[in-house]
Design a protein around this motif. Sequence first.
Motif, short mmCIF file in Angstrom:
data_model
loop_
_atom_site.label_atom_id
_atom_site.label_comp_id
_atom_site.label_asym_id
_atom_site.label_seq_id
_atom_site.Cartn_x
_atom_site.Cartn_y
_atom_site.Cartn_z
N GLN A 127 -90.64 -39.81 102.32
CA GLN A 127 -90.23 -40.09 100.94
C GLN A 127 -88.74 -40.38 100.85
OE1 GLN A 127 -92.24 -40.66 98.38
NE2 GLN A 127 -93.95 -40.35 99.82
N GLU A 128 -87.94 -39.64 101.61
CA GLU A 128 -86.50 -39.91 101.61
C GLU A 128 -86.23 -41.34 102.07
OE1 GLU A 128 -82.60 -37.72 103.39
OE2 GLU A 128 -84.02 -38.44 104.91
N GLU A 163 -86.99 -43.80 99.31
CA GLU A 163 -85.96 -43.75 98.27
C GLU A 163 -84.67 -44.45 98.72
OE1 GLU A 163 -85.56 -39.61 97.46
OE2 GLU A 163 -87.60 -39.42 96.64
N ASP A 223 -85.31 -48.18 98.75
CA ASP A 223 -85.37 -48.65 97.36
C ASP A 223 -83.97 -48.83 96.80
OD1 ASP A 223 -88.12 -48.75 97.34
OD2 ASP A 223 -88.38 -46.86 96.26
N GLN A 224 -83.10 -47.85 97.04
CA GLN A 224 -81.74 -47.90 96.52
C GLN A 224 -80.95 -49.05 97.14
OE1 GLN A 224 -80.43 -46.25 94.02
NE2 GLN A 224 -78.46 -47.30 94.25
#
Length: 553
Positions: A344-345, A348, A351-352
């Motif tokens: 998940q990290e 994220e 995505d950023q």
Amino acid sequence: MLDLLSSSGPEAALVFKTALPIGIGLASAAFLTIKAVTRGTPSIDKSIPTTSLRHGETTHDAEYEENPDLFVLRCEEQYGAVFNCYLRNRLYTVISEPLVREVFMTDDLSVAEAVDELSGLHAQTMSITKSRRDFSDPAFHAMVRDNITPNLPLFTPKIVECILAVIERDLGCPQNRKLIEHPLLMFQDAITSAMAAVFMGDEAAKDRKILHSFIHCTEDLARIINPNARNNRWHALLNKLKYTVTSPLRKHVQVLVDFATPIIQERRRQEAEALEKGIEYKRPLDIMQGILDNFDKYGVLDLEDVCGHLIVLVLGAVHSTSDGSTYLCYYLAAFPECIEPLYQEQIEVLDQICKEREEQRQSKLVCGDGLSVEDFTGTNLDPRNDRDLSSLAVKRMVKMDSFVREYLRFRSERVELAHMAKNDVVFSNGMIIHKGGKVLINLRSVHHNPETQGDDPTEFRPWRFVGKGKAATKVSTDFLPFGMGKHACPGRFLAIQEIKTIGALMVSRYSKIEMQDSSKRMKALLSRIGDPVPTGLYFTGRCTGLNATKSSS
């Protein structure tokens, strides 16, 4: 660029290369034999207590091997922060916190001298460089510092591509779990391919002879420094006598020379052509090119000498990084609850980065730098690269970094990092280590210290260092896998980058990693570098994973 051949003619070179090792060997034989016979046990500070031996034992090896934590804890409780003990058939002074920093900050305490005293490694590494350098020479640190660390963002695409190719070949993305009985061999292939690309260029990563030499030179070295033979006092002496005359690693240097010669000739041709046309020559990005371009700075003699230096760098990089990558997966198998948070990290972070890159494109469009997003194709802002596993992405994965640092801390040997005194050394508490005396670091006092490591230092806590400003590459008195001070491992930035890259690829492509034999869990987690791993690993692929088939800087 350095000439391919040395200045002396072939006949002179042949005589020199034949006569010099023999002359050195004969002189060394006489000197080393006299030294070995006349050298006694170095005098020790009588104020330093010596650990008691169990009944009927002459060394502490058996007690230490049975349970390193209990042995070191007994010594700390009975004798304090400094004590003597007999390990590996030698008398060592074990130094704990708070005196550890003084060991690393004292020039007269040398890791290189200690390793050479145990194994005779100096003679071996000197025999493969024409300039006769051993592994502790500052030139090696400079080569790594100048050519690897600043270029890591540019090397990352090569690293990801090479590692991913091996993972696809051996694992793929299985819907049902797939067993890899010897994961070290897979990761060794992956790291070797990545190292070859970084050290000698993209062509090297595809050349089987180069990859074979990168792998097997470390195996040849392992037979020389054989930890099981270190208890034999004649082991180092015999190595020094033997390898001042000949070296099994020379054959690997020749493989590199044979491969590199036409590559360098073609690079020279392209450079001359660019000069003739009045255009800038785009220099290849690899360590070999960096050394050739700065041969006078590093003091190398010719291409053969460059290749000898590359082999020494390989000896310090391939096996340790392959081992570290392998054990990352064992820890992911032992602590399966960590895989999803790491996955998940990664989502994220990507995505950023994707959002930031789109904002940069839109900003440029507003300023007139292009008419549409398609105009950025082939540039640094190519939308196709938004979700690549870049150096920036890996750097932002703070949980992955914490996981790596924590497993390195947790797995570390309890007493390690031998140093030998080149001269008498006086510590701040008045303790003296006399010339020739040997020191070991009590890493238990460092890595299991609740004051510096936080709560439950004997437990594996994967997010222990998140938000603490303690990266896996940061050496200090509370984290010593890479040493400390000016002699800290300069290759740790590349090693950690590769280990974290493998971690990122693993959690993005596999939802589950399991040990083949779960009863071997703790033994697997605490196995030392070079020890056989007691169990294989099962990998189960994700139905959909991140698009990590490419990377960008």
